[in-house]
Design an enzyme around this catalytic site. Structure first.
Site, short mmCIF file in Angstrom:
data_model
loop_
_atom_site.label_atom_id
_atom_site.label_comp_id
_atom_site.label_asym_id
_atom_site.label_seq_id
_atom_site.Cartn_x
_atom_site.Cartn_y
_atom_site.Cartn_z
N LYS A 51 5.22 75.64 -20.02
CA LYS A 51 4.60 74.83 -21.45
C LYS A 51 3.49 73.77 -21.07
CE LYS A 51 8.72 75.02 -24.30
NZ LYS A 51 10.04 74.56 -24.27
N ARG A 73 23.34 69.21 -24.66
CA ARG A 73 21.60 68.89 -24.55
C ARG A 73 21.33 67.36 -24.85
NH1 ARG A 73 19.61 74.24 -27.31
NH2 ARG A 73 17.31 73.30 -27.51
N ASN A 86 43.07 68.83 -48.05
CA ASN A 86 42.24 67.55 -47.62
C ASN A 86 41.38 67.53 -46.34
OD1 ASN A 86 44.02 66.74 -45.84
ND2 ASN A 86 44.81 65.03 -46.40
N ASP A 99 18.49 82.13 -18.42
CA ASP A 99 18.40 80.94 -19.03
C ASP A 99 19.97 80.71 -19.20
OD1 ASP A 99 17.78 78.51 -20.21
OD2 ASP A 99 16.67 79.45 -21.79
C1 R5P Z 1 16.86 74.40 -22.88
O1 R5P Z 1 16.90 73.58 -21.97
C2 R5P Z 1 17.88 75.70 -22.56
O2 R5P Z 1 17.66 76.04 -20.97
C3 R5P Z 1 17.63 76.71 -23.62
O3 R5P Z 1 16.39 77.38 -23.27
C4 R5P Z 1 17.67 76.43 -24.78
O4 R5P Z 1 18.94 75.70 -24.89
C5 R5P Z 1 17.75 77.55 -25.72
O5 R5P Z 1 17.55 76.98 -27.15
P1 R5P Z 1 16.77 77.96 -28.22
O6 R5P Z 1 17.49 79.37 -28.30
O7 R5P Z 1 17.15 77.20 -29.53
O8 R5P Z 1 15.41 78.17 -27.96
#
Ligand code: R5P
Length: 314
Positions: free
Chosen positions: A193, A97, A38, A220
């Site tokens: 951006k 996020r 389940n 990142d």
């Molecule tokens: C955004 O604020 C984060 O630092 C990353 O750039 C983001 O989470 C990446 O997401 P994706 O790979 O979907 O563009």
């Protein structure tokens, strides 16, 4: 104050849990985790944890909801067996996020997740590179957010790329990018951006700084769908970048990240094992560095009541 270290792991990332166990010389304690027909999850410990200093390792990879629930149920199980202290070791915290109401009528799920972890009975947490440091404030229990930054940075120090430049894909990540660049003693550039209208097609990317003829390292915190990285690679290439490298702490690699990354002119994607990468999502140019020894050392220090900051010369 507590007994010895007890290590438990959920089912999300057995390889990382084993690495931590090997480093500490502490075996993973036995447990059973099953899913009934389940779909209800069941956790049972194979040994008592009464009075012990328990570290529960579970990352929030796919299937994310199951792994979160498994973590919560395992905490409850440890609490009801009278663990002395429960520290959750969550190398990647999902929903990070969702940390503010940036649109009307939306939740703050990172806060909800922190509440659930605490209510389940965790006394402490250890995590790696939160999307935003302020998420620490969603927890009222003490915790350690450690960074994989030094591991990733050291890799590039050893690589000793000539004419390198650090590029961040997001102005919000600029400070961390600057630290990365400072350690490598190389300059920085930013991808910004800009919107020229209201629809998505009106979004234009510009590079602030010089990437022409340079070896670019894009930094990142995570690669999720790969959209941000793909856009950043495209724009630095258009501005004359030579070789392109990517560095990130968390390889979320949600669809269609692999298709996107495969198509990119990137020499190497350097990441860590805060999340497992299933073989079907692995690419030849992905290099995975381990956070296992670092997490193990943090666990040891938390257990012994020693400074964690010392590990990072803080
Ligand atoms: C955004 O604020 C984060 O630092 C990353 O750039 C983001 O989470 C990446 O997401 P994706 O790979 O979907 O563009």
């Amino acid at each position: 104050m507590y007994g010895g270290i007890k290590l438990f792991s959920g089912t999300s990332h057995p390889a990382l849990a084993q690495e931590i166990s090997d480093y500490l010389g502490v075996p993973l304690s036995g447990r059973e985790i099953i899913k009934f027909p389940n779909e209800n999850l069941f956790v049972q410990l194979h040994e008592s944890v009464r009075g012990q200093d328990v570290f529960l390792i579970q990352t929030m990879c796919s299937p994310v909801s199951d792994n979160i629930l498994e973590l919560l149920i395992a905490i409850d199980c440890l609490r009801r067996d009278s663990a002395g202290r429960i520290t959750v070791v969550v190398p990647y915290l999902a929903y990070a996020r969702s940390d503010k109401k940036d649109q009307p009528r939306v939740p703050i799920t990172a806060r909800l997740l922190a509440d659930m972890i605490q209510i389940a009975g965790a006394d402490r947490y250890i995590t790696v590179d939160l999307h935003a440091g302020q998420i620490q404030g969603f927890f009222s229990i003490p915790g350690d957010e450690i960074t994989a930054f030094h591991i990733l940075n050291e890799y590039f120090v050893q690589k000793n790329l000539e004419d390198a430049v650090i590029v961040t894909a997001d102005l919000g990540f600029a400070k961390k990018g600057r630290n990365f660049a400072a350690k490598l003693q190389v300059p920085m550039a930013f991808v910004e951006k800009r919107r020229t209208g209201n629809d998505a097609s009106s979004e234009v990317l510009t590079v602030i700084g010089d990437v022409e003829g340079k070896n670019v390292i894009i930094v990142d915190d995570e690669i999720s769908t790969g959209g941000s990285i793909a856009n950043t690679v495209r724009v630095v290439k258009e501005h004359g970048a030579r070789d392109i490298y990517v560095s990130c702490s968390h390889p979320v690699l949600a669809p269609p990240a692999i298709e996107r990354l495969r198509a990119l002119p990137v020499k190497e994607i350097v990441t860590t094992n805060t999340l497992p990468i299933p073989p079907e999502r692995m690419l030849p140019n992905i290099k995975v560095l381990s956070v296992g020894p670092l997490l193990a050392e943090v666990i040891r220090r938390v257990h012994e009541g020693r400074s964690v900051g010392e590990l990072f010369n803080e």
